[in-house]
Design an enzyme around this catalytic site. Structure first.
Site, PDB file in Angstrom:
ATOM      1  N   LYS A  15       0.860  -1.183   0.000  1.00 17.20           N
ATOM      2  CA  LYS A  15       0.000   0.000   0.000  1.00 17.20           C
ATOM      3  C   LYS A  15       0.894   1.230   0.000  1.00 17.20           C
ATOM      4  O   LYS A  15       1.628   1.477   0.957  1.00 17.20           O
ATOM      5  CB  LYS A  15      -0.923   0.015   1.220  1.00 17.20           C
ATOM      6  CG  LYS A  15      -1.905   1.185   1.211  1.00 17.20           C
ATOM      7  CD  LYS A  15      -2.750   1.194   2.462  1.00 17.20           C
ATOM      8  CE  LYS A  15      -3.828   2.272   2.358  1.00 17.20           C
ATOM      9  NZ  LYS A  15      -3.263   3.628   2.094  1.00 17.20           N
TER      10      LYS A  15
ATOM     11  N   PHE B  55      -1.939   1.085 -10.376  1.00 15.56           N
ATOM     12  CA  PHE B  55      -2.491  -0.146  -9.818  1.00 15.56           C
ATOM     13  C   PHE B  55      -3.825  -0.560 -10.408  1.00 15.56           C
ATOM     14  O   PHE B  55      -4.381  -1.588 -10.027  1.00 15.56           O
ATOM     15  CB  PHE B  55      -2.583  -0.099  -8.288  1.00 15.56           C
ATOM     16  CG  PHE B  55      -3.200   1.148  -7.712  1.00 15.56           C
ATOM     17  CD1 PHE B  55      -4.534   1.448  -7.892  1.00 15.56           C
ATOM     18  CD2 PHE B  55      -2.428   2.005  -6.958  1.00 15.56           C
ATOM     19  CE1 PHE B  55      -5.099   2.581  -7.343  1.00 15.56           C
ATOM     20  CE2 PHE B  55      -2.981   3.143  -6.388  1.00 15.56           C
ATOM     21  CZ  PHE B  55      -4.326   3.434  -6.589  1.00 15.56           C
TER      22      PHE B  55
ATOM     23  N   ARG C 201     -16.908   0.851  -2.998  1.00 17.99           N
ATOM     24  CA  ARG C 201     -16.228   0.025  -2.003  1.00 17.99           C
ATOM     25  C   ARG C 201     -16.796  -1.386  -2.021  1.00 17.99           C
ATOM     26  O   ARG C 201     -18.013  -1.572  -2.016  1.00 17.99           O
ATOM     27  CB  ARG C 201     -16.416   0.648  -0.618  1.00 17.99           C
ATOM     28  CG  ARG C 201     -15.315   0.342   0.375  1.00 17.99           C
ATOM     29  CD  ARG C 201     -15.531   1.116   1.668  1.00 17.99           C
ATOM     30  NE  ARG C 201     -15.527   2.547   1.489  1.00 17.99           N
ATOM     31  CZ  ARG C 201     -14.436   3.294   1.435  1.00 17.99           C
ATOM     32  NH1 ARG C 201     -13.243   2.726   1.541  1.00 17.99           N
ATOM     33  NH2 ARG C 201     -14.512   4.601   1.275  1.00 17.99           N
TER      34      ARG C 201
ATOM     35  N   LYS D 226      -7.642  -3.409   2.322  1.00 17.84           N
ATOM     36  CA  LYS D 226      -6.382  -2.837   2.798  1.00 17.84           C
ATOM     37  C   LYS D 226      -6.083  -3.444   4.158  1.00 17.84           C
ATOM     38  O   LYS D 226      -6.953  -3.558   5.017  1.00 17.84           O
ATOM     39  CB  LYS D 226      -6.432  -1.312   2.854  1.00 17.84           C
ATOM     40  CG  LYS D 226      -7.521  -0.721   3.721  1.00 17.84           C
ATOM     41  CD  LYS D 226      -7.467   0.805   3.665  1.00 17.84           C
ATOM     42  CE  LYS D 226      -8.609   1.428   4.466  1.00 17.84           C
ATOM     43  NZ  LYS D 226      -8.603   2.898   4.413  1.00 17.84           N
TER      44      LYS D 226
END
Length: 283
Positions: A51, A123, A193, A199
């Site tokens: 991340k 990404f 989402r 994460k």
């Protein structure tokens, strides 16, 4: 007002409206991550990457924008290297370089030397119909064709089990990184989402809006003691730890969005052991 002057004023107003629209467009559709559930996580079926703690940057094929839609004033040499297709990524200045990336990307006029210290870590390919594993391969090929040191595809890897995931997280944290991202390999791109993008960090973080400053006591007398903040769902609480002396002397103004870190929730559903982190980057 004569007709010629009226036409001039109308044209000027139209131009200014167009400029404002260009500088602050609607937020681009982006995939957003959920916090990974506490406990051992099975990474089977996911691609795992570091991340990056930088500034989210969406390339629409013509301009770079913050996730809130605001225009990023990048140098022409930087954007000229990017292809005419949408990209999703992070402007990154290395581990611990968030403030540098944030400050550089938010200048109204680009600082050429500062931008040369940033990298654009790619990404995802927004809107691409292929599963993520194929999108990741396509990004690697795209970055290779661009052949610029400041553009790279974020490395993705498969991990066999929860133990390997824990080891990889430990490696990233020891190197000064923030955590890991887990993207379901078979997932199709969709904005919003979902559990297809997770994460994983040692502490959860969230955002709140500053409603007021509470006075300090004892060592902090004469300075801010705590922030009164409001969560997105409307609930309020006090955020009183994690500040430097300089931040207490000049706290974030009312209306500022701030980020904080916490460890789980109380019985009332409020963040437990919340600590101030930083001012949330403006979108």
């Amino acid at each position: 007002m004569n007709l010629q002057r009226r036409h001039f004023c109308l044209a000027a107003a139209t131009a200014l409206t167009g400029l404002a629209t260009d500088l602050q467009a609607a937020p681009p559709p982006l995939m957003q991550a959920r916090d990974a559930a506490a406990g051992a996580i099975d990474p089977t079926g996911f691609l795992v990457s570091e991340k990056l703690d930088g500034v989210r940057a969406h390339w629409d094929g013509r301009q770079l924008r913050f996730r809130g839609g605001g225009l990023i004033a990048a140098p022409a040499w930087f954007t000229a290297a990017l292809p005419a297709q949408p990209l999703d990524g992070e402007l990154w200045a290395g581990c611990g370089g968030f403030e540098q990336a944030s400050g550089t990307s938010r200048r109204a006029a680009p600082d050429d030397a500062a931008w040369r210290a940033l990298r654009y870590g790619l990404f995802d390919l927004p809107g691409d119909p292929r599963p993520f594993a194929e999108r990741a391969q396509a990004l690697a090929g795209l970055a290779s064709r661009v052949q610029r040191p400041f553009v790279h595809a974020v490395a993705q890897q498969t991990l066999p089990d929860a133990a390997a995931l824990a080891r990889r997280l430990d490696e990233v944290l020891r190197a000064g990184g923030e955590g890991l991202m887990l993207h379901r390999a078979a997932a199709l791109w969709q904005p919003g989402r979902s559990a297809d993008l997770l994460k994983l960090k040692p502490q959860a973080d969230a955002e709140a809006v500053v409603l007021g400053h509470l006075p300090g006591r004892g060592r902090h007398e004469g300075r801010m003691g705590a922030l009164r903040v409001q969560l997105p769902d409307g609930r309020e609480f006090r955020l009183g730890t994690g500040f430097t002396d300089a931040e207490r002397a000049a706290p974030p103004p009312v209306g500022t969005r701030v980020s904080f870190r916490y460890q789980g929730l109380t019985d009332d559903g409020l963040p437990r052991f919340a600590r101030y982190w930083r001012v949330r980057e403006a979108d």
